[in-house]
Motif scaffolding. Structure first.
Motif, PDB file in Angstrom:
ATOM      1  N   THR A  12       1.034  -0.930   0.268  1.00 31.23           N
ATOM      2  CA  THR A  12      -0.043  -0.093  -0.174  1.00 31.23           C
ATOM      3  C   THR A  12       0.849   1.350  -0.055  1.00 31.23           C
ATOM      4  OG1 THR A  12      -1.587  -0.815   1.273  1.00 31.23           O
ATOM      5  CG2 THR A  12      -1.871   1.031   0.959  1.00 31.23           C
ATOM      6  N   ARG A  33      -5.594   4.625  -0.124  1.00 28.30           N
ATOM      7  CA  ARG A  33      -3.985   3.803   0.566  1.00 28.30           C
ATOM      8  C   ARG A  33      -4.329   4.695   1.821  1.00 28.30           C
ATOM      9  NH1 ARG A  33      -2.356   4.051  -5.405  1.00 28.30           N
ATOM     10  NH2 ARG A  33      -2.826   1.639  -6.155  1.00 28.30           N
ATOM     11  N   ALA A  36      -5.958   3.424   4.322  1.00 24.14           N
ATOM     12  CA  ALA A  36      -5.918   1.645   4.866  1.00 24.14           C
ATOM     13  C   ALA A  36      -4.917   1.706   5.622  1.00 24.14           C
ATOM     14  CB  ALA A  36      -5.585   1.321   3.376  1.00 24.14           C
TER      15      ALA A  36
END
Length: 85
Positions: A12, A33, A36
């Motif tokens: 990521t 991203r 996350a």
């Protein structure tokens, strides 16, 4: 798989850096991203802080979260025609 979270986080971060606008990429998926990465960081921090109390507390919290996820996910999946198998 113990290394899975580290691998996902590494990929990521790599995707975030490689596809960012400063690196010449389109910047697509940057918010997702970043979210996350922040979610993993928050989860790790909360888990570490919970383990400083007692072992029962994080295990009980994980069980409650799993139950809530089940109660929310299964009816939604059935309603959308994607019942879990």
């Amino acid at each position: 798989v113990p290394e899975l979270t580290a691998t996902v986080l590494t990929m990521t971060l790599t995707g975030l850096a490689a596809e960012s606008r400063p690196a010449g990429g389109p910047g697509k998926g940057t918010v997702r991203r970043l979210a996350a990465v922040l979610a993993m960081l928050t989860g790790a921090l909360c888990g570490a802080l919970l383990l400083k109390t007692r072992l029962f507390l994080p295990l009980a919290l994980a069980a409650v979260l799993a139950l809530v996820t089940l109660v929310v996910y299964v009816p939604a999946a059935v309603r959308l025609g994607r019942a879990p198998q």
